[in-house]
Design a protein around this motif. Structure first.
Motif, PDB file in Angstrom:
ATOM      1  N   LEU A  37       0.798  -1.241   0.015  1.00 40.31           N
ATOM      2  CA  LEU A  37       0.070  -0.088  -0.127  1.00 40.31           C
ATOM      3  C   LEU A  37       0.809   0.699  -0.126  1.00 40.31           C
ATOM      4  O   LEU A  37       1.895   2.017   1.229  1.00 40.31           O
ATOM      5  CB  LEU A  37      -1.329  -0.420   0.902  1.00 40.31           C
ATOM      6  N   ALA A  38       1.010   1.995  -0.892  1.00 32.74           N
ATOM      7  CA  ALA A  38       1.617   3.425  -1.101  1.00 32.74           C
ATOM      8  C   ALA A  38       0.955   4.529  -1.078  1.00 32.74           C
ATOM      9  O   ALA A  38       0.322   4.442   0.128  1.00 32.74           O
ATOM     10  CB  ALA A  38       2.826   2.661  -2.174  1.00 32.74           C
ATOM     11  N   GLY A  39       0.422   4.987  -2.370  1.00 34.47           N
ATOM     12  CA  GLY A  39      -0.123   6.059  -2.463  1.00 34.47           C
ATOM     13  C   GLY A  39      -1.733   5.848  -1.828  1.00 34.47           C
ATOM     14  O   GLY A  39      -2.929   6.134  -1.440  1.00 34.47           O
ATOM     15  N   GLY A  40      -2.150   3.998  -2.476  1.00 41.37           N
ATOM     16  CA  GLY A  40      -3.015   3.559  -2.682  1.00 41.37           C
ATOM     17  C   GLY A  40      -4.477   3.908  -3.660  1.00 41.37           C
ATOM     18  O   GLY A  40      -5.952   3.289  -3.886  1.00 41.37           O
ATOM     19  N   THR A  41      -3.907   5.097  -4.310  1.00 38.66           N
ATOM     20  CA  THR A  41      -5.190   5.420  -5.747  1.00 38.66           C
ATOM     21  C   THR A  41      -5.359   4.514  -6.295  1.00 38.66           C
ATOM     22  O   THR A  41      -6.709   4.731  -6.933  1.00 38.66           O
ATOM     23  CB  THR A  41      -4.648   6.604  -5.916  1.00 38.66           C
ATOM     24  N   VAL A  81       8.484   5.584  -3.933  1.00 45.60           N
ATOM     25  CA  VAL A  81       7.914   6.730  -3.303  1.00 45.60           C
ATOM     26  C   VAL A  81       7.631   8.162  -3.068  1.00 45.60           C
ATOM     27  O   VAL A  81       6.733   8.455  -2.527  1.00 45.60           O
ATOM     28  CB  VAL A  81       7.851   6.217  -2.067  1.00 45.60           C
ATOM     29  N   SER A  82       8.481   8.481  -4.355  1.00 45.16           N
ATOM     30  CA  SER A  82       7.570   9.892  -5.101  1.00 45.16           C
ATOM     31  C   SER A  82       6.954  10.190  -5.311  1.00 45.16           C
ATOM     32  O   SER A  82       6.036   9.299  -5.548  1.00 45.16           O
ATOM     33  CB  SER A  82       8.919  10.691  -5.783  1.00 45.16           C
ATOM     34  N   THR A  83       5.889  11.304  -4.800  1.00 49.60           N
ATOM     35  CA  THR A  83       4.330  11.093  -5.291  1.00 49.60           C
ATOM     36  C   THR A  83       4.293  11.525  -6.792  1.00 49.60           C
ATOM     37  O   THR A  83       5.188  12.233  -6.870  1.00 49.60           O
ATOM     38  CB  THR A  83       3.524  12.008  -4.290  1.00 49.60           C
ATOM     39  N   LEU A  84       3.748  11.966  -6.890  1.00 52.98           N
ATOM     40  CA  LEU A  84       3.624  12.463  -8.396  1.00 52.98           C
ATOM     41  C   LEU A  84       3.506  14.291  -8.725  1.00 52.98           C
ATOM     42  O   LEU A  84       4.389  14.607  -9.261  1.00 52.98           O
ATOM     43  CB  LEU A  84       2.223  12.022  -9.264  1.00 52.98           C
ATOM     44  N   ARG A 115      -1.077  11.433  -3.767  1.00 50.32           N
ATOM     45  CA  ARG A 115      -0.749  10.852  -3.104  1.00 50.32           C
ATOM     46  C   ARG A 115      -0.675   9.693  -3.932  1.00 50.32           C
ATOM     47  O   ARG A 115       0.458   8.663  -3.207  1.00 50.32           O
ATOM     48  CB  ARG A 115      -2.621  10.051  -2.699  1.00 50.32           C
ATOM     49  N   ALA A 116      -1.407   9.511  -5.160  1.00 50.14           N
ATOM     50  CA  ALA A 116       0.181   8.398  -5.770  1.00 50.14           C
ATOM     51  C   ALA A 116       1.333   8.538  -6.228  1.00 50.14           C
ATOM     52  O   ALA A 116       1.964   9.740  -5.882  1.00 50.14           O
ATOM     53  CB  ALA A 116      -0.721   9.097  -7.181  1.00 50.14           C
ATOM     54  N   THR A 117       2.323   7.420  -5.955  1.00 52.59           N
ATOM     55  CA  THR A 117       3.551   7.088  -6.335  1.00 52.59           C
ATOM     56  C   THR A 117       3.632   6.889  -7.167  1.00 52.59           C
ATOM     57  O   THR A 117       3.406   6.171  -8.184  1.00 52.59           O
ATOM     58  CB  THR A 117       4.266   6.402  -4.857  1.00 52.59           C
ATOM     59  N   LEU A 118       5.189   7.480  -7.555  1.00 53.01           N
ATOM     60  CA  LEU A 118       5.830   6.775  -8.762  1.00 53.01           C
ATOM     61  C   LEU A 118       5.875   5.353  -8.965  1.00 53.01           C
ATOM     62  O   LEU A 118       5.417   4.679 -10.177  1.00 53.01           O
ATOM     63  CB  LEU A 118       7.217   7.550  -8.663  1.00 53.01           C
TER      64      LEU A 118
END
Length: 350
Positions: A37-41, A81-84, A115-118
């Motif tokens: 579970l990273a951003g979870g989007t 884990v950088s966000t977009l 929220r979303a990650t690379l």
């Protein structure tokens, strides 16, 4: 009376490791029934729809993203884990890999990008009208990816899942020659992103359940290329793409002779596709309007789109041709106007 089914998350254990090694250790102990579970989007909607039902979620919320930087060998290193939002707004990425920043900006709205990650975008599930909904809504039998017997969009194609892989970041990174750094139980390994995607709708990525993408490396030579990204969609970033186009060229500024060409098309098949014949046509040639028409037609002929989400194969092929042509013409104009060698085309509506 309409009967709407309330979609609920299945029960799961929630783990919050504080290091990347601990993430891998938890994935190993949890086995096949775990998910990151990273951003979870992407994950959470898929859990609500019943596509994924992990018993353990390994959260990355306590892992801080290392700031993007240039390594000793000149590569641009990005934390997975950088966000977009961080990717889209980074001055360094805008300078060294502007097409990647542009692609990140055209994913979802601002809340999604926050929220979303690379890494999550590169590892998202494939999509299909039949896959991404509760099956009680339209029909009873599950599709092939949900352990059914039929791929409903392609019922005569045998026991194969043809759900479309729709990451916007993947085609850009393919044209930039990026490598993924993957942490395993035995240490780190690197994989060329072009080899990361399988083309199998059931298992879109070459990633074991106990492995974690930790970073992305963009080589020095790619940072000097002319790069473009275009996302064709009815409502900008608020929609998944009908087609996404990424182009990267190495050009002589004086005569626009192309020594290297990479063209990747996303959101059109079970994995991003390279227009290899079009690339060969460009390599060693002068980039000029008369060549652009031939190259864009060649790309449209060799790329084999899967009709998806109501868009026909013929329409998607037209989009490929038009937007590759626009990307190449934009590069010609940029070189002619002496605007530098990294000007990025905007995501556009069809």
């Amino acid at each position: 009376m309409l009967n709407f089914k309330i979609m609920k998350l299945s029960q799961f254990d929630h783990k919050t490791p504080t290091s990347k090694k601990e993430v891998v250790d938890l994935l190993i102990t949890s086995g096949q029934d775990s998910a990151i579970l990273a951003g979870g989007t992407d994950l959470i909607p898929n859990m609500k729809n019943g596509i994924l039902m992990p018993k353990t979620l390994v959260s990355l919320k306590h892992l801080s993203a290392q700031k993007e930087h240039i390594t000793k060998n000149g590569s641009l290193k990005l934390d997975a884990v950088s966000t977009l939002s961080q990717i889209a707004e980074s001055p360094l990425i805008k300078e060294k890999a502007p097409s990647l920043a542009q692609a990140a900006f055209h994913v979802g709205g601002q809340q999604i990008r926050n929220r979303a990650t690379l890494g999550g975008n590169l590892c998202q599930e494939s999509r299909c009208l039949y896959l991404n909904q509760s099956h009680d809504f339209q029909f009873v039998e599950a599709c092939y990816k949900r352990a059914g017997d039929c791929c409903y969009p392609f019922p005569d194609g045998g026991r194969i899942c043809r759900a479309v892989f729709m990451s916007d970041m993947a085609p850009v990174l393919i044209t930039l020659g990026a490598r993924l750094v993957v942490l395993t139980s035995h240490g780190e390994r690197q994989v060329d992103i072009a080899d990361f995607y399988t083309g199998d709708g059931l298992k879109p990525m070459n990633l074991d359940p106990n492995e974690l993408i930790t970073s992305v490396l963009i080589p020095l030579e790619s940072q000097k290329m002319q790069c473009r990204f275009i996302k064709a969609t009815p409502r900008g970033g608020l929609e998944f793409a009908m087609v996404s186009i990424a182009v990267a060229l190495t050009l002589d500024k004086r005569d626009k002779k192309c020594s290297k060409a990479l063209i990747a098309v996303g959101s059109i098949n079970t994995k991003p596709l390279r227009a290899l014949e079009a690339e060969k046509k460009l390599t060693g040639s002068l980039l000029k309007p008369s060549n652009v028409l031939e190259v864009s037609k060649k790309a449209a002929n060799e790329i084999k789109p899967l009709p998806h989400h109501g868009y026909s194969r013929g329409y998607l092929s037209q989009l490929v041709e038009v937007y590759i042509k626009r990307s190449l013409i934009d590069i010609i104009k940029a070189v002619d106007n002496k605007n530098g060698n990294q000007i990025v085309g905007k995501g556009v509506k069809p």
